[in-house]
Write an enzyme that holds these catalytic residues in place. Sequence first.
Site, PDB file in Angstrom:
ATOM      1  N   ASP A   1     -17.115   4.478   4.002  1.00  0.00           N
ATOM      2  CA  ASP A   1     -15.792   5.069   3.797  1.00  0.00           C
ATOM      3  C   ASP A   1     -15.836   6.592   3.682  1.00  0.00           C
ATOM      4  O   ASP A   1     -14.903   7.275   4.104  1.00  0.00           O
ATOM      5  CB  ASP A   1     -15.105   4.458   2.582  1.00  0.00           C
ATOM      6  CG  ASP A   1     -15.970   4.466   1.334  1.00  0.00           C
ATOM      7  OD1 ASP A   1     -17.067   5.061   1.364  1.00  0.00           O
ATOM      8  OD2 ASP A   1     -15.543   3.854   0.326  1.00  0.00           O
TER       9      ASP A   1
ATOM     10  N   THR B   1     -21.349  -1.307  -2.725  1.00  0.00           N
ATOM     11  CA  THR B   1     -21.215  -0.873  -4.114  1.00  0.00           C
ATOM     12  C   THR B   1     -20.984  -2.099  -4.999  1.00  0.00           C
ATOM     13  O   THR B   1     -20.686  -3.193  -4.517  1.00  0.00           O
ATOM     14  CB  THR B   1     -20.005   0.066  -4.257  1.00  0.00           C
ATOM     15  OG1 THR B   1     -18.801  -0.659  -3.976  1.00  0.00           O
ATOM     16  CG2 THR B   1     -20.097   1.227  -3.275  1.00  0.00           C
TER      17      THR B   1
ATOM     18  N   HIS C   1      57.031 -20.199  20.491  1.00  0.00           N
ATOM     19  CA  HIS C   1      57.140 -18.749  20.318  1.00  0.00           C
ATOM     20  C   HIS C   1      58.220 -18.429  19.298  1.00  0.00           C
ATOM     21  O   HIS C   1      59.289 -19.058  19.284  1.00  0.00           O
ATOM     22  CB  HIS C   1      57.478 -18.070  21.645  1.00  0.00           C
ATOM     23  CG  HIS C   1      57.743 -16.599  21.499  1.00  0.00           C
ATOM     24  ND1 HIS C   1      56.773 -15.685  21.214  1.00  0.00           N
ATOM     25  CD2 HIS C   1      58.907 -15.886  21.558  1.00  0.00           C
ATOM     26  CE1 HIS C   1      57.303 -14.467  21.113  1.00  0.00           C
ATOM     27  NE2 HIS C   1      58.603 -14.571  21.320  1.00  0.00           N
TER      28      HIS C   1
ATOM     29  N   GLU D   1     -20.955  11.226  -9.871  1.00  0.00           N
ATOM     30  CA  GLU D   1     -20.081  10.061 -10.025  1.00  0.00           C
ATOM     31  C   GLU D   1     -19.957   9.636 -11.476  1.00  0.00           C
ATOM     32  O   GLU D   1     -18.921   9.103 -11.898  1.00  0.00           O
ATOM     33  CB  GLU D   1     -20.603   8.902  -9.165  1.00  0.00           C
ATOM     34  CG  GLU D   1     -19.639   7.733  -9.036  1.00  0.00           C
ATOM     35  CD  GLU D   1     -20.056   6.758  -7.959  1.00  0.00           C
ATOM     36  OE1 GLU D   1     -20.498   5.652  -8.324  1.00  0.00           O
ATOM     37  OE2 GLU D   1     -19.937   7.117  -6.764  1.00  0.00           O
TER      38      GLU D   1
ATOM     39  N   GLY E   1     -12.530  -1.527  -3.088  1.00  0.00           N
ATOM     40  CA  GLY E   1     -12.944  -2.355  -4.203  1.00  0.00           C
ATOM     41  C   GLY E   1     -11.843  -3.258  -4.708  1.00  0.00           C
ATOM     42  O   GLY E   1     -12.105  -4.336  -5.242  1.00  0.00           O
TER      43      GLY E   1
END
Length: 612
Positions: free
Chosen positions: A407, A379, A171, A478, A306
């Site tokens: 979808d 597709t 100590h 489209e 896709g």
Amino acid sequence: MIEQDDFDINTRLHTIVRGEDEAAMVESVGLALVKLPDVLNRLKPDIMIVHGDRFDALALATSAALMNIRILHIEGGEVSGTIDDSIRHAITKLAHYHVCCTRSAEQHLISMCEDHDRILLAGCPSYDKLLSAKNKDYMSIIRMWLGSKEMVRVMRKKGVEHHPNFRAVKHVPFDQFIQLVAHAGCMIGNSSCGVREVGAFGTPVINLGTRQIGRETGENVLHVRDADTQDKILQALHLQFGKQYPCSKIYGDGNAVPRILKFLKSIDLQEPLQKKFCFPPVKENISQDIDHILETLSALAVDLGGTNLRVAIVSMKGEIVKKYTQFNPETYEERINLILQMCVEAAAEAVKLNCRILGVGISTGGRVNPREGIVLHSTKLIQEWNSVDLRTPLSDTLHLPVWVDNDGNCAALAERKFGQGKGLENFVTLITGTGIGGGIIHHHELIHGSSFCAAEFGHLVVSLDGPDCSCGSHGCIEAYASGMALQREAKKLHDEDLLLVEGMSVPKDEAVSAAHLIQAAKLGNVKAQNILRTAGTALGLGVVNILHTINPSLVILSGVLASHYIHIVKDVIRQQALSSVQDVDVVVSDLVDPALLGAASMVLDYTTRRIC
């Protein structure tokens, strides 16, 4: 030291049992718990101040808490990395008031649900003395301690006392210790002093082992975790010895004691003693709340696009809990295997997320027989995807019911359950994306048609001499308004050097896309604006045909291009539609993932017995 500071000592309590092992610590705690009640009953303290994380402090805090004595804990919230943490945090939970040393410790206490109003960020009390220490004659102190004959038992066993460069003591008084530490070439060991107090002087420190590894430190501390291998201690000494680092004030600024005294005086001894924890807000009685139970009911949703293959865990309220995305493989076999793999992984993750999967819903491009779960033909974007039975392999693998649909139909189902079609008897959804699709809700039910070809809005013919369409015909919506059509026109303009305007560029390695056309139109490119106007007009004519044929109460435009077309479509309706349908509203969908939500709704509606 307590006597030297002239404290009045009421009671002396000896509780430390001989020995240095774990059992001796437990016995010491037990002995303290036996002796402390009598002492506390005699003293009747208003507040018990408990410091640090030693096991004997735990005994004191336990006794005080059980005897309804207010506890002030000093140095809570810190992290060191050993059993000290558990003891320190246990004292924190017993204490009513807290004095912490660092900002991180304060945040730890708050996260442990301690009352912020009962936490004081004061700094470390020892820093008050450290930072005010005078530069005394430290050499005389060093010479005094070099003559000490008290040796630590372990060092004596190793024969360290025979080495001329070592002295060991049990100590050192604090004032003298400060001088030794402040002027040392290096401090080595695993004491908290090394990572806390020594930083006030910038003295180099080598922390051995993992005992203090979690504590905040200044740059003066070098950790040697596995200190018994490869001469690491010696190497650390070469790096650290004799260096001088900046003084660190992480643990205090020298004014902790006045703050603590002020905090102590502010404590209202009349306020209720019962400790309160500041838990984060939670729903009450969630185990009895049917809404909470329904929220955990979920579906696996698959969106086969896709380009990408997406799988999501979707809750009853339409929350996408977790989503997984992979590139869509080109071959049938790779695609099936990837779907199965992603669904198995998502189902396993759902268990961890406390979601109970009721079934699997699949949204895919092309014509689908939903009764059999078969993709009849797809597709051109999804190759090798004709006459594909999706229901059987998924159901066999996951042991769950499986639903499959187009979808466009899924987008309509999503609007019916989660979007602007909720509660409406009749409405139509058009998807404006890579292609053009849609769905029809009539008398609250989805219309498939006799050969599952209803709502192929992308192939409504709006011009007899229009551009070729992917379906083999020409003049279809489209062919004008899809993302593919806009990309085609953008490439034409780019090839003729008519696309780019000031403020635009297309890197050589980047393909021209519909997004570039839209950007050019926004920047004032008249030719791009005309192409978008023509595309929107074609879509508007298709909507007029739908209004005249189906007469829905609402038309919902969905997909990435919807917001670019909405105003043109409304203009065409005003100019071309019968007056009886001109009041039908046309809106843009506010759903982020209609394909996934629609796939999920097939599962959630049927498995929970939807009633309209």
